[in-house]
Write an enzyme that holds these catalytic residues in place. Structure first.
Site, short mmCIF file in Angstrom:
data_model
loop_
_atom_site.label_atom_id
_atom_site.label_comp_id
_atom_site.label_asym_id
_atom_site.label_seq_id
_atom_site.Cartn_x
_atom_site.Cartn_y
_atom_site.Cartn_z
N SER A 165 0.83 -1.20 0.00
CA SER A 165 0.00 0.00 0.00
C SER A 165 0.87 1.27 0.00
O SER A 165 1.67 1.46 -0.92
CB SER A 165 -0.95 -0.05 1.20
OG SER A 165 -1.96 0.91 1.07
N ASP A 285 -10.08 -3.87 -5.29
CA ASP A 285 -9.47 -2.90 -4.36
C ASP A 285 -10.08 -1.51 -4.57
O ASP A 285 -10.02 -0.98 -5.69
CB ASP A 285 -7.95 -2.85 -4.61
CG ASP A 285 -7.20 -2.04 -3.56
OD1 ASP A 285 -7.83 -1.25 -2.84
OD2 ASP A 285 -5.97 -2.22 -3.46
N HIS A 315 -8.14 -4.88 -0.84
CA HIS A 315 -6.85 -4.20 -0.70
C HIS A 315 -5.83 -5.02 0.11
O HIS A 315 -4.68 -5.14 -0.27
CB HIS A 315 -7.08 -2.84 -0.02
CG HIS A 315 -5.85 -2.01 0.13
ND1 HIS A 315 -5.16 -1.50 -0.95
CD2 HIS A 315 -5.18 -1.58 1.24
CE1 HIS A 315 -4.12 -0.80 -0.52
NE2 HIS A 315 -4.10 -0.85 0.81
#
Length: 347
Positions: A165, A285, A315
């Site tokens: 991320s 996501d 995600h």
């Protein structure tokens, strides 16, 4: 303030530590110390990884900016690691919760795993989840991992960045600053662009950018429930409450502005990315945009690159999916690492 969570069976003293203001590191360190055994006891596939046969070490070290940085390593006990895996964690996160389970799994497959909490995150010193300068944060990570890689025990080993991320953006920025320093990068749902749904409307964004000049530390940016957006498996979503030192308030103004600026910069510079890449992204996501992972794959000038998209996945590919998906993603990473570690050693 983010709402405090009541944990059943937790005594008043422990609850007081969890309810404390976590803006500064001492409060976060007290909460984690008191809670770590409870964390490791939760019923999540990652915490079923064995610890026997591993050397695990935690340390604090003051960096060149005078901030005390927390770091951790997991190494195979009786053999030389195949390669180094250096971890860059996500927004508001720490390397001491879900990553603990992942690191053990990597180390039990023969890898030396190194992780740190960025300044202001997790157990490292600094105002919680405050990023005054993204470049400065990246420089702190480079400083730490350069020391790891210079260690005579490891300096001949291949080294890989592993970013999740926001950590994907950190890893890409590290590579752009050190184009020839790494043997590859594994990027899980990298934050090359924040999904449009997660960004406030244009006018509000401009207002917040202006306000950030005067109130940089204010927690003002409207945001969605990240656990809800990131975790597909409901039982695992509930487990995010056990990540007691994760940042759960609204983003600070300057942090949000720095993240936005960084993703815009990375999007512009995708063509400069030249190291071997494994990019993994859930097709469902809604936190970071899978279409930008596709663009990274297409535009990066790396000759060795692989994109894996997972149907229906959210995600948090390695923490929030059903067990079989977590195992599949992990196995994909290990097979790529195994191939690239031997390739590097033999070349």
């Amino acid at each position: 303030m983010a709402p405090h969570v009541r944990f059943p069976g937790v005594d008043e003293e422990l609850q007081k530590l969890l309810d404390a203001n976590m803006d500064q590191a001492p409060a976060r360190r007290r909460a984690r110390e008191a809670f770590k055994d409870i964390q490791l006891g939760i019923d999540h596939i990652l915490f079923k990884a064995p610890t026997h046969g591993l050397k695990i070490k935690e340390s604090y070290e003051v960096n060149s900016r005078g901030l005390e940085i927390f770091s951790k390593s997991w190494l195979p006990e009786t053999s030389q690691p195949k390669a180094l895996v250096c971890y860059c964690h996500g927004y508001g996160d720490t390397c001491t919760f879900f990553f603990e389970g992942l690191a053990r799994k990597f180390a039990s497959h023969g890898y030396g795993v190194f992780a740190m909490d960025y300044p202001g995150f997790g157990l490292s010193e600094g105002l919680h989840c405050y990023i005054p300068h993204f470049d400065r944060l990246v420089d702190s990570v480079i400083e730490h991992y350069s020391k790891v890689k210079e260690n005579p025990e490891y300096c001949t080993l291949p080294s890989f960045l592993f970013g999740q991320s926001l950590g994907g953006a950190v890893a890409l920025k590290i590579h752009l600053k050190q184009p020839n320093a790494w043997n590859g990068a594994i990027l899980v749902a990298p934050m090359c662009k924040i999904a449009d749904d997660m960004v406030p409307p244009w006018l509000l964004t401009q207002l917040l950018i202006g306000l950030a000049k005067f109130l940089p530390e204010m927690k003002l940016v409207p945001n969605k429930d990240l656990a809800e957006a990131a975790f597909r498996d409901l039982k695992k979503r509930e487990m995010t409450t056990y990540n007691v030192i994760a940042y759960k308030d609204k983003p600070r103004l300057k942090t949000a502005v720095e993240m936005l600026k960084t993703t815009q910069e990375i999007e512009r510079r995708l063509v400069e990315v030249s190291l071997p890449l494994l990019i993994l992204h859930g097709e469902a996501d809604i936190v970071t945009d899978p279409s930008v992972s596709k663009a990274l794959y297409e535009k990066a000038r790396s000759s060795d690159k692989k994109l894996k998209l997972y149907k229906d996945a959210y995600h948090s590919l390695l923490e929030g999916e059903p067990d079989e998906m977590i195992v599949r993603v992990f196995d994909d990473i290990i097979s790529w690492l195994d191939e690239h570690s031997t390739k590097t050693i033999n070349s």
